[in-house]
Motif scaffolding. Sequence first.
Motif: not given
Length: 254
Positions: A68, A71, A114-115, A118, A144, A177, A179, A181, A218
């Motif tokens: 993670g 962005d 997480c990231r 994405q 978040r 949690s 995030h 995005q 995520q």
Amino acid sequence: MAPVIGVTATLKQDVEQRDTRPLGTYVRADLDYVAGVAQAGGVPVVLPPFVEAAEEMVRGIDGLLLSGGSDLDPSYYGESAIPELDVTLPERDVFEMALLEHALDRGLPVFGICRGLQVLNVAFGGTLYQDLPSQLNPALIAHRQLYPKWEWTHEVELEEGSATREIMAVPSSRVNSYHHQAVKDLAEPFRAVGRSVDGIVEAIEHRNLSERWIVAVQWHAEAMREGDVGPEHRNLFKAHVAAAERHALKRAAA
């Protein structure tokens, strides 16, 4: 031999507190990722975001964990930045895209957190909400959280028949949690196999895991403690390490 799992790192700049002069930029990886891999039987190796060495790094690992963090630059999915976009790190973005490309070329199993989820979605042609409250719905549940990272804040329902549900061995899971995005358009090779009650995609997997072992969540599975929730989050690390071990054995026999 235990499989070697590469864990992506981020960058952090330290400053002198007295006069805020920068002391230098450091490679940083959360110890929870490293511990998660080691506790699952893998050998964790932290991968610094240095794109020139990405291909060689991949040669030395049996599996890749995309961690993670910051962005992702929206230019990777054809959008301009909105005001609500948080900090991006160009060095990390270009490194992880190159690293993932080399890892896929070598058939390495990939686990995204997480990231990391994405990055996987965007690398395969998907898009993201740059900021859930402003672009989707300000009344969403708290994605978040303000609680400590080992505490859960909402539940995720896992799709029946999915590999992720089989791996975690639960129909739903309590998750943390951190995030703002999330997946907007899901890339074609993936299926969404976990969602929060407000419909946000929380887990994806490749449609053919025997062809490409790619699983991503995520939430921050590395931070969830078994004493606060069940062992399902550690099961994700175990499954990734097991897939990396199979890949290493297959490569050795070739």
